[in-house]
Design a protein around this motif. Structure first.
Motif: not given
Length: 136
Positions: A14-15, A17, A42, A45
Motif C-alpha cells: 500500500p505504501e 500505491l 490510501d 501510501r
C-alpha cells in the motif's frame, strides 16, 4: 474487496500505491467494506502523486511562522508562482519535490492523511483541502 486485493498484488505494498480517488485508478467502491479498505490502503501510501500536488493547496511556514501571503498552489503545467521568487518550475522525483533549486522530502502527515513538503527545512508546506478550515 477483490479490487483492493488486485491492487496490492499489482503494486506489492500500500505504501507505493497511486491515489485511489483520482487519476487512472479512480474506482467507485461497491460496498462500505470496500470503501473502508480503500481508505485504509490510501492512508498507508507514502508517495504523493502529481495529481495530488496540483489538487491540494498548501499552507507555507517559513522558519516556523505561517506565511501571511495565503495558500500556495502548484500548477498542472509544472509551474509554481511564488510571491517572492516569481514563476518556478517543479517536478516530482519519488518522495521529493524539486523546485526553485530545492530538493524537498515529501511525507505523509499522520494526523490528517495529508502531506508535508520540506519538513526540517526552513520552508515547509502543509497540504490543505480546498474545503478545509485553515488554522494559523
Amino acid at each position: 474487496m477483490t479490487y483492493c486485493y488486485e491492487l496490492i498484488q499489482q503494486f506489492g505494498s500500500p505504501e507505493v500505491l497511486p491515489p485511489l480517488n483520482m487519476g487512472s485508478l479512480m474506482h467507485r467502491p461497491t460496498s462500505w467494506k470496500e470503501s473502508y479498505w480503500m481508505a485504509e490502503m490510501d492512508s498507508r501510501r507514502q508517495i504523493i502523486s502529481r495529481e495530488e500536488i496540483v489538487y491540494y493547496r498548501f499552507r507555507l511556514e517559513y522558519m516556523g511562522q505561517p506565511s501571511k501571503m495565503g495558500l500556495r498552489q502548484f500548477s498542472a503545467d509544472g509551474t509554481y508562482d511564488s510571491p517572492y521568487m516569481g514563476l518556478c518550475e517543479w517536478s516530482l522525483y519519488r518522495k521529493h519535490l524539486l523546485f526553485a533549486g530545492m530538493f524537498l522530502m515529501v511525507r505523509r502527515d499522520k494526523e490528517n492523511w495529508g502531506w508535508i513538503i520540506g519538513e526540517g527545512e526552513r520552508t515547509v508546506y502543509f497540504s490543505v483541502e480546498e474545503t478545509s478550515e485553515i488554522k494559523n
